[in-house]
Design an enzyme around this catalytic site. Sequence first.
Site, short mmCIF file in Angstrom:
data_model
loop_
_atom_site.label_atom_id
_atom_site.label_comp_id
_atom_site.label_asym_id
_atom_site.label_seq_id
_atom_site.Cartn_x
_atom_site.Cartn_y
_atom_site.Cartn_z
N LYS A 69 0.81 -1.10 -0.15
CA LYS A 69 -0.13 0.08 -0.14
C LYS A 69 0.78 1.28 -0.02
O LYS A 69 0.53 2.33 0.26
CB LYS A 69 -0.94 -0.15 1.17
N TRP A 74 1.24 2.31 -8.58
CA TRP A 74 1.38 3.85 -9.48
C TRP A 74 2.77 3.69 -9.96
O TRP A 74 3.10 4.18 -10.93
CB TRP A 74 1.26 4.75 -8.36
N THR A 158 8.13 -6.51 -6.13
CA THR A 158 8.12 -7.35 -4.90
C THR A 158 7.60 -6.39 -3.60
O THR A 158 8.09 -5.39 -3.66
CB THR A 158 9.66 -7.80 -4.67
N HIS A 159 7.10 -7.23 -2.57
CA HIS A 159 6.87 -6.42 -1.10
C HIS A 159 7.76 -7.20 -0.12
O HIS A 159 7.52 -6.90 0.90
CB HIS A 159 5.38 -6.80 -0.84
N ARG A 180 5.83 5.31 2.42
CA ARG A 180 4.59 6.02 2.57
C ARG A 180 4.44 6.34 4.48
O ARG A 180 4.98 5.29 4.95
CB ARG A 180 3.42 5.36 2.13
N SER A 278 -1.94 9.69 -13.44
CA SER A 278 -2.50 10.72 -12.39
C SER A 278 -3.54 9.48 -11.66
O SER A 278 -4.00 8.70 -12.57
CB SER A 278 -2.98 11.80 -12.93
N ARG A 316 -8.72 3.65 -4.68
CA ARG A 316 -9.66 4.23 -3.41
C ARG A 316 -9.70 5.52 -3.47
O ARG A 316 -10.61 6.15 -4.08
CB ARG A 316 -9.05 3.55 -2.09
N LYS A 317 -8.53 6.40 -2.93
CA LYS A 317 -8.63 7.77 -2.83
C LYS A 317 -7.55 8.30 -3.52
O LYS A 317 -7.52 9.62 -3.94
CB LYS A 317 -8.82 8.08 -1.52
N GLY A 318 -6.38 7.72 -3.21
CA GLY A 318 -5.08 8.07 -3.88
C GLY A 318 -4.62 9.55 -3.36
O GLY A 318 -4.28 10.54 -4.04
P1 A3P Z 1 -5.34 4.43 -1.12
O1 A3P Z 1 -5.99 3.36 -0.61
O2 A3P Z 1 -4.99 5.49 0.06
O3 A3P Z 1 -6.46 5.24 -2.15
P2 A3P Z 1 -0.12 -0.23 -3.78
O4 A3P Z 1 -0.19 -0.20 -5.16
O5 A3P Z 1 1.08 -0.39 -3.20
O6 A3P Z 1 -1.15 -1.35 -3.26
O7 A3P Z 1 -0.93 1.04 -3.21
C1 A3P Z 1 -2.37 1.52 -3.38
C2 A3P Z 1 -2.16 2.87 -3.00
O8 A3P Z 1 -1.91 3.60 -4.00
C3 A3P Z 1 -3.99 3.28 -2.72
O9 A3P Z 1 -4.09 4.11 -1.89
C4 A3P Z 1 -4.31 3.38 -4.30
O10 A3P Z 1 -5.47 4.23 -4.25
C5 A3P Z 1 -2.90 4.62 -4.46
N1 A3P Z 1 -2.75 4.66 -5.78
C6 A3P Z 1 -2.91 3.95 -7.00
N2 A3P Z 1 -2.41 4.82 -8.08
C7 A3P Z 1 -2.15 6.07 -7.65
C8 A3P Z 1 -2.23 7.21 -8.50
N3 A3P Z 1 -2.00 7.04 -9.73
N4 A3P Z 1 -1.88 8.36 -7.89
C9 A3P Z 1 -1.91 8.38 -6.32
N5 A3P Z 1 -2.38 7.20 -5.74
C10 A3P Z 1 -2.48 6.01 -6.36
#
Ligand code: A3P
Length: 354
Positions: A69, A74, A158-159, A180, A278, A316-318
């Site tokens: 997360k 992204w 990888t995580h 983050r 974006s 979700r919210k980004g």
């Molecule tokens: P939120 O749940 O806070 O919205 P991961 O890819 O490591 O699983 O991370 C997912 C998180 O990155 C989610 O956060 C997701 O919405 C956010 N995310 C994905 N694409 C994004 C983008 N283009 N810009 C900003 N946040 C993004």
Amino acid sequence: MKLQSGHEVVPLEGSEKEKQLKDFPGYAGGLIRLMPGRWLLTPMFQTVADRIYNFQHKKSDVVVMTWPKCGTTWTQEIVWTMMNSPDLDHPDSRLPILTRSPFIENDTFAPALKPGEVPPSDDPFYVAFKKVCPNKDPADGMHLQLTKHFPDPRLIKTHLPFSLMSPSLLDTCKVIYVARNPKDIIVSFHHHSRLMKLHNYVGSFADFVQYFLDDDLIYGPYWLHLKEAWERRNHKNLHFIFYEDLKANPLGEIKKLDAFLNTELTDAQLDGIVKYTSFKEMRARNNAPIFNYEQEGVTVEVLNDEVVKKDGGFFRKGESGDWKNKFTPEMDAKVNQWVQKNLNNLGLEFKYGI
Ligand code: A3P
């Protein structure tokens, strides 16, 4: 059982296992801890652990390493586009990201196959696997083999922490580590764990915060994962990104990536990639790492639909700072204490959003 990384595998037992299974019914297959570190993974990890540790990385590989997360998807989309589609015209760009940028330990989350057994013919990962390694047995680790045989240059997700990856990783190839702030991670991971059937979290938000503080979420301690990377931050092959900086100034951060990756993109290409990656555009394309999909006429339910309807899907919210809408003052104080105890002496400062 001892892994070649030196870690001892300890299956979760007794009341600890019961509690996890009650709150995360998705972990019905059990969980294991790797000691030292208390890394928490599924038992399937044992089938790929040594092969990941001994994985032959190439100079041209780029690895995106994050705790869950932190903005993995992204970053993968940005880097994949920089490497493969700077003019935004690559025909594969609409395919799910994990079929373009393989997830090295994803077999850990995939259903176990018997030798010779194959997934349904239109499983998107199996389609990618068949294209890249037509003569291999998917039961032997579909995602690991996809990663191994993927055409160069490979962009690998990888995580896992540094200590479970190849010891020569950083001396061989480039690694992008994305961090983050822990409060937004908790909110995002809580949503993700309810959203995805493979976790199926049914407990409360307060308990989820406690799971995080106790290092009891899948993958284990975020602070140790981050610490292992932060200590290597001056290595020339490691590039560190904070989600909050990428959010505040995507062009500036993508320019730094351009210098790190030697992609030499033009200003017009960089501007195009900022817009293309974006949150709004990625959510509209929705070529997420996971989704419900049709397979031989049947919908494969990877996501819990009621969570999607109520709280949103993978995108979700980004935003940075959404934790302020979810945290009580007590939760905030506990996470601050956790940061103080585990990370402050590293000289690392989180940005908590507006
Ligand atoms: P939120 O749940 O806070 O919205 P991961 O890819 O490591 O699983 O991370 C997912 C998180 O990155 C989610 O956060 C997701 O919405 C956010 N995310 C994905 N694409 C994004 C983008 N283009 N810009 C900003 N946040 C993004």
